[in-house]
Design an enzyme around this catalytic site. Structure first.
Site, PDB file in Angstrom:
ATOM      1  N   GLY A   9       0.815  -1.198   0.000  1.00 14.85           N
ATOM      2  CA  GLY A   9       0.000   0.000   0.000  1.00 14.85           C
ATOM      3  C   GLY A   9       0.847   1.245   0.000  1.00 14.85           C
ATOM      4  O   GLY A   9       2.001   1.229  -0.399  1.00 14.85           O
ATOM      5  N   CYS A  10       0.285   2.349   0.483  1.00 16.39           N
ATOM      6  CA  CYS A  10       0.954   3.644   0.363  1.00 16.39           C
ATOM      7  C   CYS A  10       2.288   3.677   1.099  1.00 16.39           C
ATOM      8  O   CYS A  10       3.212   4.338   0.656  1.00 16.39           O
ATOM      9  CB  CYS A  10       0.043   4.772   0.823  1.00 16.39           C
ATOM     10  SG  CYS A  10      -0.424   4.685   2.550  1.00 16.39           S
ATOM     11  N   HIS A  11       2.432   2.965   2.184  1.00 15.12           N
ATOM     12  CA  HIS A  11       3.696   2.976   2.906  1.00 15.12           C
ATOM     13  C   HIS A  11       4.785   2.237   2.149  1.00 15.12           C
ATOM     14  O   HIS A  11       5.962   2.410   2.408  1.00 15.12           O
ATOM     15  CB  HIS A  11       3.531   2.357   4.308  1.00 15.12           C
ATOM     16  CG  HIS A  11       2.623   3.152   5.179  1.00 15.12           C
ATOM     17  ND1 HIS A  11       3.037   4.294   5.818  1.00 15.12           N
ATOM     18  CD2 HIS A  11       1.319   3.002   5.489  1.00 15.12           C
ATOM     19  CE1 HIS A  11       2.030   4.803   6.505  1.00 15.12           C
ATOM     20  NE2 HIS A  11       0.967   4.029   6.311  1.00 15.12           N
TER      21      HIS A  11
END
Length: 78
Positions: A9-11
């Site tokens: 995901g975004c991380h």
């Protein structure tokens, strides 16, 4: 079009890797839930793709190549 979910995901910059692939129509960030008894949540992406252009095997290989969960500072890079 078909959909598949991958942990990340975004991380992990996962969405950017998939958005750059021909045949991928959309990448959504969010959380994936496992089924009981674990019933846990994990950050992930849902990839909407055209199987006539890019296959699930290729998407899986890209994910595993760029999502180095056991290597330091390599996520999101091919």
């Amino acid at each position: 079009m078909a959909k598949v979910g991958f942990g990340g995901g975004c991380h992990w910059c996962t969405e950017g890797v998939f958005q750059a692939l021909r045949g991928v129509g959309q990448v959504e960030q969010g959380f994936l839930q496992s089924e009981a008894p674990a019933d846990a949540w994990a950050e992930g992406v849902i990839v909407t793709f055209d199987p006539s252009v890019i296959g699930l095997t290729t998407l899986s290989e890209v994910h595993l190549r760029t999502h180095g969960t056991v290597r330091i500072s390599v996520c999101g890079r091919a």
